[in-house]
Design an enzyme around this catalytic site. Sequence first.
Site, PDB file in Angstrom:
ATOM      1  CB  SER A 184      51.894 235.313   6.453  1.00 31.58           C
ATOM      2  OG  SER A 184      51.506 235.174   5.119  1.00 31.58           O
TER       3      SER A 184
ATOM      4  CG  ASN B 177      60.504 233.196   3.600  1.00 30.12           C
ATOM      5  OD1 ASN B 177      59.361 233.327   3.176  1.00 30.12           O
ATOM      6  ND2 ASN B 177      60.824 232.385   4.574  1.00 30.12           N
ATOM      7  CB  CYS B 178      61.126 234.763  -2.140  1.00 33.01           C
ATOM      8  SG  CYS B 178      60.614 233.118  -1.641  1.00 33.01           S
TER       9      CYS B 178
ATOM     10  CB  THR C 145      55.359 212.595  10.469  1.00 31.31           C
ATOM     11  OG1 THR C 145      54.392 212.409  11.519  1.00 31.31           O
ATOM     12  CG2 THR C 145      55.444 214.076  10.122  1.00 31.31           C
TER      13      THR C 145
ATOM     14  N   PRO D 250      50.511 209.299  12.432  1.00 30.41           N
ATOM     15  CG  PRO D 250      48.893 207.655  12.646  1.00 30.41           C
ATOM     16  CD  PRO D 250      50.305 207.968  12.991  1.00 30.41           C
ATOM     17  CG  ASN D 251      46.810 211.607  15.267  1.00 27.65           C
ATOM     18  OD1 ASN D 251      47.055 210.584  15.886  1.00 27.65           O
ATOM     19  ND2 ASN D 251      45.648 211.827  14.667  1.00 27.65           N
TER      20      ASN D 251
ATOM     21  CB  ALA E  17      56.309 217.401   8.495  1.00 28.26           C
TER      22      ALA E  17
ATOM     23  N   GLY F  77      57.491 221.562   3.780  1.00 30.98           N
ATOM     24  CA  GLY F  77      58.443 222.666   3.601  1.00 30.98           C
ATOM     25  C   GLY F  77      59.897 222.246   3.693  1.00 30.98           C
TER      26      GLY F  77
ATOM     27  CE1 TYR G  21      57.558 233.580 -34.260  1.00 32.90           C
ATOM     28  CE2 TYR G  21      55.984 232.814 -35.915  1.00 32.90           C
ATOM     29  CZ  TYR G  21      57.115 233.552 -35.583  1.00 32.90           C
ATOM     30  OH  TYR G  21      57.781 234.256 -36.531  1.00 32.90           O
TER      31      TYR G  21
HETATM   32  P1  FAD Z   1      59.595 229.041   6.581  1.00 35.24           P
HETATM   33  O1  FAD Z   1      58.865 229.800   5.565  1.00 35.24           O
HETATM   34  O2  FAD Z   1      61.021 229.396   6.839  1.00 35.24           O
HETATM   35  O3  FAD Z   1      58.784 229.111   7.938  1.00 35.24           O
HETATM   36  C1  FAD Z   1      59.199 228.409   9.072  1.00 35.24           C
HETATM   37  C2  FAD Z   1      58.792 229.198  10.296  1.00 35.24           C
HETATM   38  O4  FAD Z   1      58.724 228.304  11.384  1.00 35.24           O
HETATM   39  C3  FAD Z   1      59.805 230.262  10.701  1.00 35.24           C
HETATM   40  O5  FAD Z   1      59.236 231.543  10.672  1.00 35.24           O
HETATM   41  C4  FAD Z   1      60.240 229.875  12.101  1.00 35.24           C
HETATM   42  O6  FAD Z   1      60.392 230.981  12.973  1.00 35.24           O
HETATM   43  C5  FAD Z   1      59.075 229.006  12.543  1.00 35.24           C
HETATM   44  N1  FAD Z   1      59.450 228.020  13.574  1.00 35.24           N
HETATM   45  C6  FAD Z   1      60.449 227.127  13.544  1.00 35.24           C
HETATM   46  N2  FAD Z   1      60.464 226.379  14.659  1.00 35.24           N
HETATM   47  C7  FAD Z   1      59.427 226.797  15.410  1.00 35.24           C
HETATM   48  C8  FAD Z   1      58.912 226.417  16.664  1.00 35.24           C
HETATM   49  N3  FAD Z   1      59.487 225.439  17.375  1.00 35.24           N
HETATM   50  N4  FAD Z   1      57.838 227.053  17.146  1.00 35.24           N
HETATM   51  C9  FAD Z   1      57.228 228.056  16.431  1.00 35.24           C
HETATM   52  N5  FAD Z   1      57.685 228.463  15.238  1.00 35.24           N
HETATM   53  C10 FAD Z   1      58.764 227.841  14.724  1.00 35.24           C
HETATM   54  N6  FAD Z   1      62.326 229.927  -2.476  1.00 35.24           N
HETATM   55  C11 FAD Z   1      61.953 230.010  -3.769  1.00 35.24           C
HETATM   56  O7  FAD Z   1      61.308 229.094  -4.274  1.00 35.24           O
HETATM   57  N7  FAD Z   1      62.261 231.110  -4.532  1.00 35.24           N
HETATM   58  C12 FAD Z   1      62.968 232.164  -4.026  1.00 35.24           C
HETATM   59  O8  FAD Z   1      63.215 233.155  -4.733  1.00 35.24           O
HETATM   60  C13 FAD Z   1      63.388 232.089  -2.672  1.00 35.24           C
HETATM   61  N8  FAD Z   1      64.115 233.093  -2.138  1.00 35.24           N
HETATM   62  C14 FAD Z   1      64.469 233.021  -0.815  1.00 35.24           C
HETATM   63  C15 FAD Z   1      65.202 234.068  -0.273  1.00 35.24           C
HETATM   64  C16 FAD Z   1      65.569 234.038   1.068  1.00 35.24           C
HETATM   65  C17 FAD Z   1      66.374 235.158   1.641  1.00 35.24           C
HETATM   66  C18 FAD Z   1      65.179 232.932   1.881  1.00 35.24           C
HETATM   67  C19 FAD Z   1      65.561 232.884   3.330  1.00 35.24           C
HETATM   68  C20 FAD Z   1      64.465 231.878   1.348  1.00 35.24           C
HETATM   69  C21 FAD Z   1      64.107 231.911  -0.008  1.00 35.24           C
HETATM   70  N9  FAD Z   1      63.400 230.859  -0.599  1.00 35.24           N
HETATM   71  C22 FAD Z   1      63.034 230.931  -1.911  1.00 35.24           C
HETATM   72  C23 FAD Z   1      63.052 229.636   0.181  1.00 35.24           C
HETATM   73  C24 FAD Z   1      61.650 229.705   0.725  1.00 35.24           C
HETATM   74  O9  FAD Z   1      61.456 230.899   1.402  1.00 35.24           O
HETATM   75  C25 FAD Z   1      61.444 228.512   1.653  1.00 35.24           C
HETATM   76  O10 FAD Z   1      61.607 227.342   0.884  1.00 35.24           O
HETATM   77  C26 FAD Z   1      60.079 228.491   2.301  1.00 35.24           C
HETATM   78  O11 FAD Z   1      59.860 229.646   3.035  1.00 35.24           O
HETATM   79  C27 FAD Z   1      59.970 227.275   3.228  1.00 35.24           C
HETATM   80  O12 FAD Z   1      58.761 227.286   3.899  1.00 35.24           O
HETATM   81  P2  FAD Z   1      58.627 226.623   5.348  1.00 35.24           P
HETATM   82  O13 FAD Z   1      57.222 226.833   5.765  1.00 35.24           O
HETATM   83  O14 FAD Z   1      59.195 225.273   5.332  1.00 35.24           O
HETATM   84  O15 FAD Z   1      59.608 227.493   6.263  1.00 35.24           O
END
Ligand code: FAD
Length: 546
Positions: free
Chosen positions: A38, A41-42, A272, A275-276, A279, A281, A425
């Site tokens: 948590s 990233n942004c 996906t 059914p169990n 996904a 993101g 406005y």
């Molecule tokens: P993530 O948030 O990336 O989380 C995935 C997590 O899964 C990771 O921490 C990874 O370590 C973990 N993981 C992967 N495989 C495994 C595994 N096998 N076992 C255990 N853990 C695993 N979006 C916006 O809308 N606006 C913004 O301004 C914006 N700015 C961004 C800036 C940056 C620098 C970055 C990198 C991204 C930005 N984004 C932005 C995109 C946004 O952060 C992502 O779209 C969002 O975080 C995706 O969520 P997610 O849960 O799919 O993946």
Amino acid sequence: MKIVIVGGVAGGANVATRARRLSEEVEIVLLERGPNVSFANCGLPYHIGGEIADRKKLLVQTAEGLRQLFNIDVRELNEVIEIHRSKKCVSIRNLSSGEIYEETYDHLVLSTGATPLRPALPGIDLPGIFSLRDLADMDGIISWLDLKKAKTAVIAGGGFIGLEVAEQLHRRGLSVTVIDSNEQLLMPFDLEMSAPIAAEVREKINLILSDGVKEFTQSGDQLEVVTRKGEKLLGDIVILSIGVRPESELARVAGLELGERGCVVVDKFLQTSDPNIWAVGDSVELKHRVSGKAVNIALAGPANRGGRLIADNILGKRREFRGPLGTAIIRVFGLTAACTGLNERTCRIQDLPYKAIHLHPNSHAGYYPNAHPIALKLMFNPTSGQILGAQAVGEDGVDKRIDVLATAIAGGITVEELVDIDLCYAPPFGSAKDPVNLAGMIASNIQEELVETISWDGLSAVKGDVVLLDVRSKLERDKGMIPDSLHIPLPELRSRLNEIPKDQTVIAYCQSGQRSYNACRILLQNDVRCMNLSGAYKTWSAARIT
Ligand code: FAD
């Protein structure tokens, strides 16, 4: 019931916390490969530049916080390495101890995100070449900048992350070059809409378009980036931001259905092909809300909302994810650019019936101080009036207009209905006819056949067969004009109609398209075939300075 979640950031953390709010009974295991769940990233680029000074602010929630507040079994540095669908369990490697163990599930959620592309170019593994995905990447970049007392940076890729990092490195005092193999920055935008961003970027940093990185070499203490066209760029640091690849390997090996681009296929409930297993993101493909076509949209909004919806559905509600619009925004130095829905390029590729309009209204009443022009573009279906997409660029008021238009698209509001939409406005905030209303009016005028328009990129095809008519003042024309155009300022048009050939189509233009619309109305009512140049001189000239 036991929910196991793979990936503990945007999507995963949302599944976990929503599930707990809905049920005190359910067992929730959150597995994260990295050292932090948590995090924001942004916000990463903004800590590199120092705009977010305190690193701790990027930790939205800690593992300890999730345990205490939500009774979630959070395991950082635990990587899921295999899914055993028949046994409904996953194999996990504890990255601290090396131990491999299994965990059963009733429902498994994959929110594994996307990994930055790192093409196998010569020299790609040289020290000093970074990508930016997580806190460790960010820390690595900051340490390198400090260690090298970096003064120059090369950024490969002019997308959202590349430009955010470029802005922030410039803020740190570095001399920055951005290189992109496309002819424009920010591919979700159409060329003429990204052009003002390119112009803004060029004022602050070096921008190279239509050229890509061929190889990296070490040159003394610096990295040399050799481009396909043979340019050599020196940098103390290189940041790669040329796109991402969905992390779908677990799903692939488990035999879950993947789409053409390797994304996990989910249905409208985010389930996906098993059914169990659910996904969400950056690793999934969803049906675009306007086109209905499968898209992979790597943005935080769909990941966060999708995570919540998965928890709802696992815990007995039956909610549909209505599909993303790709609504996105970026600040690049003094400008903001935002978009929603389909761009014109996609409308063309998908052969959709569409019309595109451009307008240049002020962010708020022009007579009130600090009004700034917004370049606004709207795509709509000329028959049904459905809004297909919108883009805007300007110094102020861009976010509000695109968010209103995204809401309008989601609500199925037509361009005709935009005319009448009642927005707030007062002079410091907007205009009595808001840019959103104006977009509706212009589109409705086209629907009602009060005027025909032509786009800046349609001009070259018809030039020679048409008369280009500039209806601006002499002062405006002296500052720049479209070559080979006849000049009749609008106030003189009615008295100089005899100068307009009646056997040719006239394309009228002014500065923004409003006065030339008035000119078109005069001409059309005097039996002259006439079209308005969409967005007029402002859009035409913006497209030529990419
Ligand atoms: P993530 O948030 O990336 O989380 C995935 C997590 O899964 C990771 O921490 C990874 O370590 C973990 N993981 C992967 N495989 C495994 C595994 N096998 N076992 C255990 N853990 C695993 N979006 C916006 O809308 N606006 C913004 O301004 C914006 N700015 C961004 C800036 C940056 C620098 C970055 C990198 C991204 C930005 N984004 C932005 C995109 C946004 O952060 C992502 O779209 C969002 O975080 C995706 O969520 P997610 O849960 O799919 O993946």
